[in-house]
Each structure stands twice: as structure tokens, then as C-alpha cells.
Motif scaffolding. Structure first.
Motif, PDB file in Angstrom:
ATOM      1  N   THR A  19       0.436  -1.624   0.036  1.00  0.00           N
ATOM      2  CA  THR A  19      -0.686   0.161   0.177  1.00  0.00           C
ATOM      3  C   THR A  19       0.742   1.271  -0.015  1.00  0.00           C
ATOM      4  O   THR A  19       0.923   2.430  -1.073  1.00  0.00           O
ATOM      5  N   ARG A  20       2.211   1.081   0.291  1.00  0.00           N
ATOM      6  CA  ARG A  20       2.629   2.159   0.878  1.00  0.00           C
ATOM      7  C   ARG A  20       2.990   2.711  -0.236  1.00  0.00           C
ATOM      8  O   ARG A  20       3.604   3.658  -0.796  1.00  0.00           O
ATOM      9  N   GLY A  21       3.939   1.698  -1.546  1.00  0.00           N
ATOM     10  CA  GLY A  21       4.261   2.040  -2.878  1.00  0.00           C
ATOM     11  C   GLY A  21       3.124   2.494  -3.651  1.00  0.00           C
ATOM     12  O   GLY A  21       3.268   3.259  -4.404  1.00  0.00           O
ATOM     13  N   ARG A  22       1.879   1.981  -3.344  1.00  0.00           N
ATOM     14  CA  ARG A  22       0.611   2.591  -4.336  1.00  0.00           C
ATOM     15  C   ARG A  22       0.800   3.993  -4.131  1.00  0.00           C
ATOM     16  O   ARG A  22       0.152   4.559  -5.002  1.00  0.00           O
ATOM     17  N   TYR A  23       0.476   4.268  -2.601  1.00  0.00           N
ATOM     18  CA  TYR A  23       0.477   5.639  -2.065  1.00  0.00           C
ATOM     19  C   TYR A  23       1.574   6.401  -2.420  1.00  0.00           C
ATOM     20  O   TYR A  23       1.449   8.127  -3.754  1.00  0.00           O
ATOM     21  N   ALA A  24       2.633   6.088  -2.945  1.00  0.00           N
ATOM     22  CA  ALA A  24       4.395   7.018  -3.269  1.00  0.00           C
ATOM     23  C   ALA A  24       3.370   7.437  -4.986  1.00  0.00           C
ATOM     24  O   ALA A  24       3.738   8.057  -5.719  1.00  0.00           O
ATOM     25  N   VAL A  25       3.292   6.499  -5.461  1.00  0.00           N
ATOM     26  CA  VAL A  25       3.000   6.835  -7.055  1.00  0.00           C
ATOM     27  C   VAL A  25       2.094   7.462  -7.076  1.00  0.00           C
ATOM     28  O   VAL A  25       1.587   8.504  -7.768  1.00  0.00           O
ATOM     29  N   ASN A  26       0.542   7.643  -6.423  1.00  0.00           N
ATOM     30  CA  ASN A  26      -0.129   8.118  -6.567  1.00  0.00           C
ATOM     31  C   ASN A  26      -0.102  10.100  -6.338  1.00  0.00           C
ATOM     32  O   ASN A  26      -0.495  11.129  -6.604  1.00  0.00           O
ATOM     33  N   VAL A  27       1.581   9.782  -5.067  1.00  0.00           N
ATOM     34  CA  VAL A  27       1.512  11.300  -4.502  1.00  0.00           C
ATOM     35  C   VAL A  27       2.331  12.165  -6.038  1.00  0.00           C
ATOM     36  O   VAL A  27       2.659  12.968  -6.563  1.00  0.00           O
ATOM     37  N   MET A  28       3.340  11.422  -6.227  1.00  0.00           N
ATOM     38  CA  MET A  28       4.279  11.870  -7.693  1.00  0.00           C
ATOM     39  C   MET A  28       3.443  11.207  -8.528  1.00  0.00           C
ATOM     40  O   MET A  28       3.781  12.975  -9.415  1.00  0.00           O
ATOM     41  N   VAL A  29       2.281  11.176  -8.898  1.00  0.00           N
ATOM     42  CA  VAL A  29       0.997  11.964  -9.971  1.00  0.00           C
ATOM     43  C   VAL A  29       0.702  13.295  -9.792  1.00  0.00           C
ATOM     44  O   VAL A  29       0.898  13.889 -11.023  1.00  0.00           O
TER      45      VAL A  29
END
Length: 144
Positions: A19-29
Motif C-alpha cells: 500500500t505504501r508503494g501505491r500511495y507513493a505513486v499517487n503522490v508522484m502523479v
């Protein structure tokens, strides 16, 4: 996603979905969308991403440590991408998201006998191979 090179094959990189990785990608988007605008404050990103500000601060710390984002202080301050979206690959975002101090994050213990370990290593190697060629710009353009 966690990166590990403890695969059954030496010198292979693997990723695990988190989930942490998913949130990080969302933040970068979110940051990539604002790339031409002023720096984005964390409070706005946290609200749009529906995550707590303290959790976002941890994510940003890993992203900044890996040279993916930079910060600006003062009025109008916030975060921006440190390099263009087409120069940022998804695998490096996921790796950066998992890179925090061990004192703040405990790793789950592996089961003593994991009969499917080689399967998960293979899947992780596949993910790493695919995601090291997919850029943040591709995600924005939905070229998946």
C-alpha cells in the motif's frame, strides 16, 4: 512495493506490492500534474490522496532521499518533482517509498517454511523488470 535482492537467483531485483508503494505513486502523479505550477503543499496532497499528513511526510522523506522530489520553504512553498516525469521510472518510486528508517517500520517475519517463496521471487523479478521501463509520464498518459 518492497525491493529485495534475496531472490533464489543472485543479482536479481524484486519488488513486492505494498500500500505504501501505491500511495507513493499517487503522490508522484499529483506532483507531476502540478509540474508547471507552483510547489504543492503537503496538506493539499494529503487531502486529495486521502492519507494522513504524518504518513505523507514519511513517504516524501523517502522520495526526497532518492532525489525524486525537492522542497521549497516559506510562503508558497511545497514540493515539486526534482526531474521531469519522463525521467522517473515507477520502480524507483516504489523503492524510495520503502526506504525509511527501520525504527519506524517493522518488517513482517517470514514464515519458517514458505513453499511458494520462489514463485513470489519470480513475480517480484517480473514486476521490477516491467516497472523499471514504465515512467511517471507513461502513467499520466495512461500508456500502460
Amino acid at each position: 512495493m518492497r525491493m529485495s535482492n534475496m531472490s533464489t537467483k543472485p543479482n536479481k531485483h524484486t519488488l513486492q506490492l505494498t500500500t505504501r508503494g501505491r500511495y507513493a505513486v499517487n503522490v508522484m502523479v499529483e506532483l507531476a500534474k502540478q509540474q508547471e505550477m507552483k510547489p504543492a503543499p503537503l496538506s493539499g496532497i494529503a487531502e486529495r490522496s486521502q492519507i494522513s499528513l504524518s504518513y505523507l511526510e514519511q513517504l516524501i522523506s523517502g522520495l526526497r532521499k532518492h532525489g525524486l522530489v525537492k522542497s521549497y520553504r516559506g510562503p508558497g512553498g511545497g514540493y515539486v518533482l526534482k526531474k521531469p516525469a519522463n525521467d522517473i521510472v515507477i520502480s524507483e518510486i516504489l523503492i524510495a517509498a520503502e526506504d525509511i528508517t527501520p525504527a519506524k517500520r517493522n518488517k513482517a517475519k517470514k514464515p519458517v517454511a514458505d513453499e511458494s517463496a520462489s514463485l513470489w521471487d519470480h513475480i517480484g523479478e517480473f514486476l521490477y523488470t516491467k516497472l523499471k521501463t514504465l515512467t511517471l509520464a507513461d502513467v499520466l498518459k495512461e500508456k500502460l
